[in-house]
Write a protein that holds these residues in place. Structure first.
Motif, short mmCIF file in Angstrom:
data_model
loop_
_atom_site.label_atom_id
_atom_site.label_comp_id
_atom_site.label_asym_id
_atom_site.label_seq_id
_atom_site.Cartn_x
_atom_site.Cartn_y
_atom_site.Cartn_z
N SER A 80 52.85 29.41 45.33
CA SER A 80 52.89 28.67 44.07
C SER A 80 51.49 28.19 43.70
N SER A 81 50.52 29.10 43.77
CA SER A 81 49.15 28.80 43.38
C SER A 81 48.92 29.26 41.95
N THR A 82 47.83 28.79 41.36
CA THR A 82 47.48 29.22 40.01
C THR A 82 46.24 30.09 40.06
N ALA A 83 46.21 31.09 39.19
CA ALA A 83 45.07 32.01 39.16
C ALA A 83 44.74 32.39 37.73
N VAL A 84 43.46 32.57 37.48
CA VAL A 84 42.96 33.11 36.22
C VAL A 84 42.59 34.57 36.45
N VAL A 85 42.97 35.45 35.54
CA VAL A 85 42.60 36.86 35.63
C VAL A 85 42.04 37.28 34.28
N THR A 86 40.77 37.74 34.26
CA THR A 86 40.20 38.30 33.05
C THR A 86 40.37 39.82 33.08
N GLY A 87 40.28 40.43 31.91
CA GLY A 87 40.48 41.88 31.84
C GLY A 87 41.91 42.27 32.17
N ALA A 88 42.87 41.40 31.85
CA ALA A 88 44.25 41.58 32.30
C ALA A 88 45.07 42.52 31.43
N ALA A 89 44.46 43.10 30.40
CA ALA A 89 45.21 43.97 29.50
C ALA A 89 45.41 45.37 30.04
N VAL A 94 37.59 40.24 36.22
CA VAL A 94 37.69 41.69 36.33
C VAL A 94 37.12 42.40 35.10
N ALA A 95 37.11 41.75 33.96
CA ALA A 95 36.74 42.38 32.70
C ALA A 95 35.36 43.04 32.76
N GLY A 96 35.26 44.24 32.21
CA GLY A 96 33.97 44.93 32.18
C GLY A 96 34.09 46.25 31.45
N ILE A 97 32.93 46.88 31.21
CA ILE A 97 32.90 48.18 30.56
C ILE A 97 31.97 49.10 31.36
N ALA A 98 32.03 50.40 31.05
CA ALA A 98 31.16 51.37 31.71
C ALA A 98 30.44 52.20 30.66
N ILE A 99 29.12 52.26 30.74
CA ILE A 99 28.30 53.12 29.90
C ILE A 99 27.30 53.82 30.82
N TRP A 100 27.29 55.14 30.79
CA TRP A 100 26.36 55.92 31.60
C TRP A 100 25.43 56.70 30.69
#
Length: 286
Positions: free
Chosen positions: A3-12, A89-95
């Motif tokens: 029963s902990s709380t967590a924030v997650v970015t990039g969750a889509a 977690v949110a991020g993008i990739a450009i090469w």
């Protein structure tokens, strides 16, 4: 059940979505964010259908907007209290070829991956820390997803590696700065992961409909782990209190070779670079 709380970015989507669902299955109460509102709604539907965990808040936030991130974090804490764990977690990739990569693509990938991580620190670090924690104080978790590209010399990854290597360097400092204040810092270095980024990745100057490029993507996906596997590795690594979390053995081996067998490492990187040049040959956009 936890029963902990967590924030997650990039969750889509991708790793963030899989991580949110896995944490919900464990009974976490969640705060989820992404810049994609439709994807967030889809993640919420999946979690609610499973009937475990609880979504406390859902918020569309652009992590490149420092004011928006800090305001969101402050409002979240004011309404729900300090979260036990934050997973960025949110991020993008450009090469692309560093010789021809447009300046705006360099700044875009660094703004999202590196400065977005800085904004998470600015938004949450002050809330997570505790003055004079004791042995009985519950330690909080601050988790960042970097990349294997932040460690090893993958071809055409200069801009992406600059952004992800910056995250690694920042975490190396934070792990010691925040430890005396009750916060454990973790950084994840995934290797190949079969997420939606594989089909949407921006490879500057390369025609991604070219047969060689499509063949390379299929080979990548055949080698890649699923987002669910990576999410499980992240959770397992955090539970074991590992600082640097590898999600696949090949990247752990590459890191070992980089330090202990530099000749083997250099040879492998040369082969990868040669292979990438082969893929790019004939696929250049005019």
């Amino acid at each position: 059940m936890i029963s902990s709380t967590a924030v997650v970015t990039g969750a889509a989507s991708g790793i963030g979505r899989s991580l949110a669902i896995a944490l919900a299955t464990m009974g976490y109460h969640l705060h989820l964010t992404d810049r994609d509102p439709d994807g967030l709604s889809s993640t919420r539907t999946a979690i609610e259908a499973a009937g475990t965990g609880q979504i406390l808040s859902l918020r569309t936030v652009d992590i490149t907007d420092q004011h928006a991130v800090v305001s969101w974090a402050d409002a979240l804490v004011a309404e729900y209290g300090v979260p036990d764990e934050v997973y960025h977690v949110a991020g993008i990739a450009i090469w692309g070829d560093a010789r021809t990569m447009p300046h705006d693509k360099w700044t875009r990938v660094i703004d999202v991956n590196l400065m977005g991580s800085v904004h998470i620190v600015e938004g949450f670090a002050q809330h997570l820390t505790v003055d004079n924690p004791t042995r009985k104080t519950k330690r909080r978790k601050l988790v960042f997803v970097s990349s294997a590209a932040g460690i090893i010399g993958l071809p055409w990854h200069a801009a992406y590696s600059a952004s992800k290597g910056g995250v690694l360097g920042m975490c190396e400092v934070l792990r010691f700065d925040l430890a005396p204040r009750g916060v454990d810092v973790h950084v994840v270095a995934p290797g190949a992961v079969d997420t939606p980024l594989v089909s949407t990745i921006d490879i500057d100057g390369v025609d991604q409909t070219n047969k060689r490029v499509l063949t390379a993507k299929k080979l990548f996906q055949g080698h890649a782990q699923s987002p669910e596997q990576v999410a499980a590795s992240i959770i397992r690594g955090v539970r074991k209190n590992k600082y640097l979390i590898f999600t696949s053995r090949d990247i752990a081996l590459a890191r070992w070779a980089q330090v202990n067998a530099p000749f083997a490492y250099r040879g492998a990187m040369k082969l990868l670079n040669r292979g990438f040049r082969w893929v790019a040959a004939g696929a250049q956009l005019n």
